[in-house]
Design an enzyme around this catalytic site. Sequence first.
Site, mmCIF file in Angstrom:
data_model
loop_
_atom_site.group_PDB
_atom_site.id
_atom_site.type_symbol
_atom_site.label_atom_id
_atom_site.label_comp_id
_atom_site.label_asym_id
_atom_site.label_seq_id
_atom_site.Cartn_x
_atom_site.Cartn_y
_atom_site.Cartn_z
ATOM 1 N N ASP A 1 0.131 -48.901 -66.832
ATOM 2 C CA ASP A 1 -0.790 -47.813 -65.980
ATOM 3 C C ASP A 1 -0.300 -46.585 -66.583
ATOM 4 O O ASP A 1 0.327 -46.728 -67.628
ATOM 5 C CB ASP A 1 0.864 -47.677 -64.047
ATOM 6 C CG ASP A 1 0.414 -46.823 -63.255
ATOM 7 O OD1 ASP A 1 -1.261 -46.391 -63.719
ATOM 8 O OD2 ASP A 1 0.929 -46.069 -62.899
ATOM 9 N N TYR B 1 -3.395 -39.828 -65.465
ATOM 10 C CA TYR B 1 -4.983 -40.486 -66.172
ATOM 11 C C TYR B 1 -5.960 -40.026 -65.017
ATOM 12 O O TYR B 1 -7.213 -39.809 -65.537
ATOM 13 C CB TYR B 1 -5.001 -41.739 -65.951
ATOM 14 C CG TYR B 1 -4.355 -42.550 -67.341
ATOM 15 C CD1 TYR B 1 -3.867 -41.626 -68.341
ATOM 16 C CD2 TYR B 1 -4.391 -43.939 -67.008
ATOM 17 C CE1 TYR B 1 -3.547 -43.193 -69.673
ATOM 18 C CE2 TYR B 1 -4.007 -44.477 -68.408
ATOM 19 C CZ TYR B 1 -3.189 -44.129 -69.127
ATOM 20 O OH TYR B 1 -2.684 -44.833 -70.160
ATOM 21 N N GLY B 2 -5.478 -39.299 -64.116
ATOM 22 C CA GLY B 2 -6.498 -39.344 -62.855
ATOM 23 C C GLY B 2 -7.323 -37.862 -63.130
ATOM 24 O O GLY B 2 -8.263 -37.630 -62.313
ATOM 25 N N THR C 1 -7.486 -45.413 -61.967
ATOM 26 C CA THR C 1 -7.739 -44.716 -62.272
ATOM 27 C C THR C 1 -8.217 -45.653 -63.499
ATOM 28 O O THR C 1 -9.761 -45.335 -64.322
ATOM 29 C CB THR C 1 -7.111 -43.505 -62.988
ATOM 30 O OG1 THR C 1 -6.860 -42.999 -61.571
ATOM 31 C CG2 THR C 1 -7.794 -42.620 -63.368
ATOM 32 N N CYS D 1 -4.116 -45.441 -55.259
ATOM 33 C CA CYS D 1 -3.558 -45.023 -56.714
ATOM 34 C C CYS D 1 -2.027 -46.039 -56.325
ATOM 35 O O CYS D 1 -1.752 -46.133 -55.343
ATOM 36 C CB CYS D 1 -3.034 -43.801 -57.231
ATOM 37 S SG CYS D 1 -1.755 -43.137 -58.220
ATOM 38 N N THR D 2 -1.701 -47.024 -57.948
ATOM 39 C CA THR D 2 -0.650 -48.050 -57.748
ATOM 40 C C THR D 2 0.421 -46.875 -57.223
ATOM 41 O O THR D 2 2.047 -47.406 -57.048
ATOM 42 C CB THR D 2 -0.306 -48.142 -58.477
ATOM 43 O OG1 THR D 2 -1.238 -47.296 -59.774
ATOM 44 C CG2 THR D 2 -1.382 -49.028 -58.223
ATOM 45 N N HIS D 3 0.228 -45.014 -57.552
ATOM 46 C CA HIS D 3 2.420 -44.476 -57.267
ATOM 47 C C HIS D 3 1.903 -44.419 -55.931
ATOM 48 O O HIS D 3 2.881 -44.402 -55.453
ATOM 49 C CB HIS D 3 2.008 -43.139 -57.843
ATOM 50 C CG HIS D 3 2.059 -43.215 -59.685
ATOM 51 N ND1 HIS D 3 0.689 -43.965 -59.880
ATOM 52 C CD2 HIS D 3 3.052 -42.556 -60.394
ATOM 53 C CE1 HIS D 3 1.312 -43.296 -61.707
ATOM 54 N NE2 HIS D 3 2.730 -42.813 -61.596
ATOM 55 N N CYS E 1 -3.526 -49.917 -62.696
ATOM 56 C CA CYS E 1 -4.009 -48.422 -62.454
ATOM 57 C C CYS E 1 -5.558 -48.558 -61.895
ATOM 58 O O CYS E 1 -6.059 -49.319 -62.738
ATOM 59 C CB CYS E 1 -3.430 -47.601 -63.385
ATOM 60 S SG CYS E 1 -4.393 -46.103 -63.638
#
Length: 261
Positions: A18, A50-51, A84, A191-193, A82
């Site tokens: 990620d 990255y986004g 993105t 989004c994994t966050h 991820c």
Amino acid sequence: MTENKRELHSAAPIGMFDSGVGGISVLREAVRLLPRERFIFFGDTKNAPYGTKSREEVLRLSRAAVEKLTEEYGAKAIVIACNTATSAAAATLRMEMPQLPIIAMEPALKPASLLHHDGIVLSLATPGTIAGEKYAQLYALYGKGVKSIPCPGLMEFVERGELDSPSLLSYLEATLAPYSQQKIEAIVLGCTHYSFLKKALHQLCPGVPLLDGNEGTVRQLRRRLEQEGLLAPENAEGGVELLSSGGENAVKQMRFLLDAE
Ligand code: DGL
């Protein structure tokens, strides 16, 4: 000979990456569902986020992450933890490395569509994910009632370990404010966050289902390993190794999130 080779290969680790700590939310699920597997997780903190980067840049960074995990660590499969990077790179990387199982993610619009009746579904993701072609395709199929909300700056709270700070709560309140008069039926965490923000979101939207794609992704990983004869041997001891381009502190933060309740 072939069997031997397969045995060797199945004992190899699974590589996951990620842009930072977000993918740890996928790793947690993977460790739970596949306890015999070894996982090498790479957080590309130095290059986060990255986004808000161009598609080409995210593809370049994702390719480098996959090369690192396969060439240096002998990964038998890759999980792009991820959304993105999935959007920017999964299709290209699968074409470039057809032998390698590459499991990727997508915002959970499909499961959310099952919860949609007469209200709205909020889909939170990075600007890169929402602008991508993959999201447009998903939206065309499952976007009824969905409000797509790009959230620049949101992953940074998680990177800093701010999971319930006053400034995080104000960010989320401001993001949700335009929809306060509407019936929210589900929130997609694209989004994994954002999976690490479930507590904060529950506080702001009690009772609203929060959907991430983590469990679905890991189930897909398990199916794929089964199909390829790559599941870790019965007697294997699982484990996790954490790597980061952002140094020791970033690894500590990943370890903290991995072990957090
Ligand atoms: N965790 C990532 C995702 O799932 C991206 C966050 C970022 O680097 O902007 O989209």
